[in-house]
Scaffold this active site. Structure first.
Site, short mmCIF file in Angstrom:
data_model
loop_
_atom_site.label_atom_id
_atom_site.label_comp_id
_atom_site.label_asym_id
_atom_site.label_seq_id
_atom_site.Cartn_x
_atom_site.Cartn_y
_atom_site.Cartn_z
N SER A 59 15.61 -4.73 3.11
CA SER A 59 14.26 -4.31 2.73
C SER A 59 14.27 -3.59 1.41
O SER A 59 15.24 -2.90 1.06
CB SER A 59 13.76 -3.37 3.82
N TYR A 73 26.36 -3.96 6.10
CA TYR A 73 26.73 -5.35 5.83
C TYR A 73 27.58 -5.48 4.58
O TYR A 73 28.49 -6.30 4.53
CB TYR A 73 25.48 -6.22 5.66
N LYS A 84 32.09 -7.33 3.26
CA LYS A 84 32.46 -8.16 2.13
C LYS A 84 33.97 -8.28 1.95
O LYS A 84 34.48 -9.24 1.38
CB LYS A 84 31.85 -7.52 0.87
N1 UFG Z 1 -1.36 2.56 2.76
C1 UFG Z 1 -2.60 3.17 2.89
N2 UFG Z 1 -3.15 3.24 4.15
C2 UFG Z 1 -2.55 2.74 5.26
C3 UFG Z 1 -1.29 2.11 5.12
C4 UFG Z 1 -0.72 2.05 3.86
O1 UFG Z 1 -3.18 3.65 1.92
O2 UFG Z 1 -3.11 2.84 6.37
C5 UFG Z 1 -0.77 2.45 1.42
C6 UFG Z 1 0.56 3.15 1.29
O3 UFG Z 1 0.40 4.50 0.95
C7 UFG Z 1 1.24 2.32 0.20
C8 UFG Z 1 0.69 0.91 0.42
O4 UFG Z 1 -0.51 1.08 1.17
O5 UFG Z 1 0.84 2.75 -1.08
C9 UFG Z 1 1.63 0.02 1.21
O6 UFG Z 1 2.01 0.66 2.41
P1 UFG Z 1 2.73 -0.10 3.62
O7 UFG Z 1 2.92 0.86 4.73
O8 UFG Z 1 2.00 -1.36 3.92
O9 UFG Z 1 4.11 -0.55 2.98
P2 UFG Z 1 5.31 0.36 2.38
O10 UFG Z 1 5.52 -0.13 1.00
O11 UFG Z 1 5.10 1.77 2.57
O12 UFG Z 1 6.52 -0.05 3.31
C10 UFG Z 1 6.70 -1.37 3.76
C11 UFG Z 1 7.42 -1.36 5.10
C12 UFG Z 1 8.83 -0.94 4.95
C13 UFG Z 1 9.48 -1.78 3.92
C14 UFG Z 1 8.74 -1.71 2.61
C15 UFG Z 1 9.35 -2.61 1.60
O13 UFG Z 1 6.77 -0.49 6.00
O14 UFG Z 1 9.50 -1.09 6.16
O15 UFG Z 1 7.40 -2.11 2.81
O16 UFG Z 1 8.81 -2.35 0.33
F1 UFG Z 1 10.74 -1.39 3.71
#
Ligand code: UFG
Length: 334
Positions: free
Chosen positions: A129, A153, A157
């Site tokens: 991720s 992982y 290697k």
């Molecule tokens: N966000 C909101 N409101 C919400 C949910 C999210 O404003 O209810 C915002 C967050 O603050 C962020 C964006 O939307 O700016 C994306 O948030 P997500 O929770 O959808 O995704 P993240 O980037 O935080 O994390 C996700 C997964 C992780 C993964 C990552 C990889 O949850 O497991 O993407 O970039 F590792």
């Protein structure tokens, strides 16, 4: 004779889309999944969507920690490679129940590797991720960017008989264009798009926007969203790469290379769905980074893979799935 690929977690969001692309690409897919956070209905729908290839899919309800069950499966069939997508992934829950996460994700992975080795199957595509990049000092994130989490992982290697590809997913969104398979999170969604989708179908009153004071064009967080079908195709490209004798352990970003803010995503979703998404502006969510997006050049060059879809397609396909399946794989509100 078709080549058989074992997909762990193949009934889940990313797994089901990957299995479908495998079948359409002429592979045989064997899915193991313990159906904790996924549904067997997804498997049936993948089978239907694959048409004449549907009979090349078999499903086993197995927990990866159940070594005898996994042994039996490997004894009954020879796998060319394993795509390991299974895992618990709710960040909040993992903080509350760390042992559950270590047990499930680490022990599951160790048992899988042991059984693979015992049966001479040493080709693996593993879902990692973009979360490993933390709050990146420089964007786009390349595969060489410093990581703030290490991955066991990488250490395998040292054994050169293994061929391993680690795929660093950015933010998977969207659904198969048919609208028959998609993401169906249990409980309150953690992620942006599933939350927006549940507001749009009337399951939740408003979206909370976490942070409006980031140094971005509109103050909201920026991420690299990638269509789940593009992501699934990235797994097929990785499988093909495993045939390259030079591969030992390689890492690839799977992202679109473009940054999109929360408010841009909301606007695009409103347009695609014709629904108004009420917003509640709130403080930053602890642990969130400001801007994360991928450098995609390595995957383009070495995997010959590139994301095809953009924000319009994410929202169109997400809404198609949502409007056809407002309660996911459940027929109605639980
Ligand atoms: N966000 C909101 N409101 C919400 C949910 C999210 O404003 O209810 C915002 C967050 O603050 C962020 C964006 O939307 O700016 C994306 O948030 P997500 O929770 O959808 O995704 P993240 O980037 O935080 O994390 C996700 C997964 C992780 C993964 C990552 C990889 O949850 O497991 O993407 O970039 F590792």
């Amino acid at each position: 004779m078709s080549r058989s690929i074992l997909v762990t977690g193949g009934a889940g969001y990313i797994g089901s889309h990957t299995v479908l692309q495998l079948l359409l690409g002429g592979y045989k897919a064997v899915v193991v999944d313990k159906l904790d956070n996924s549904s067997e209905i997804a498997i049936k729908r993948v089978q239907e969507l694959a048409g004449e290839h549907g009979s090349n899919l078999t499903f086993h309800e197995i927990d990866l920690r159940d070594k005898p069950a996994l042994e039996k499966l490997f004894a009954s069939e020879k796998f060319e490679a394993v795509i390991h997508v299974a895992g618990l992934k709710a960040v909040g829950e993992s903080v509350k129940k760390p042992l559950l996460y270590y047990d499930n994700n680490l022990i599951g992975m160790i048992v899988l590797l042991e059984v693979m080795a015992a049966h001479g199957c040493k080709k693996l595509v593993f879902s990692s991720s973009a979360t490993v990049y933390g709050w990146p000092k420089v964007v786009p994130c390349t595969e060489e960017s410093p990581i703030s989490a290490t991955n066991p992982y990488g250490r395998t290697k040292s054994d050169s008989t293994w061929k391993i590809i680690l795929l660093r997913y950015f933010n998977p969104v969207g659904a198969h264009p048919s609208g028959h398979i998609g993401e169906d999170p249990r409980g309150i969604p953690n992620n942006l798009i599933p939350f927006i989708q549940q507001v749009a179908v009337g399951r939740r009153p408003a979206l909370t926007v976490y942070g409006t004071d980031y140094k971005t064009t509109d103050g909201t967080g920026v991420r690299d969203y990638i269509h789940v079908v593009d992501l699934a195709d990235g797994h097929i490209a990785a499988l093909k790469k495993l045939a390259d004798p030079s591969v030992g352990c390689e890492v690839y970003n799977l992202g679109s290379g473009k940054g999109t803010s929360v408010l841009e995503m909301v606007a695009a979703f409103e347009k695609a769905s014709g629904k108004k998404i009420p917003l509640v502006m709130a403080d930053r969510r602890p642990g969130d980074a400001e801007i994360v997006y991928a450098e995609t050049e390595k995957a383009e060059r070495e995997l010959n893979w590139k994301a095809k879809y953009g924000i319009q397609e994410f929202c169109r396909d997400q809404w198609n799935w949502a409007s056809k399946n407002p309660y996911g794989y459940e027929p109605q509100a639980p």
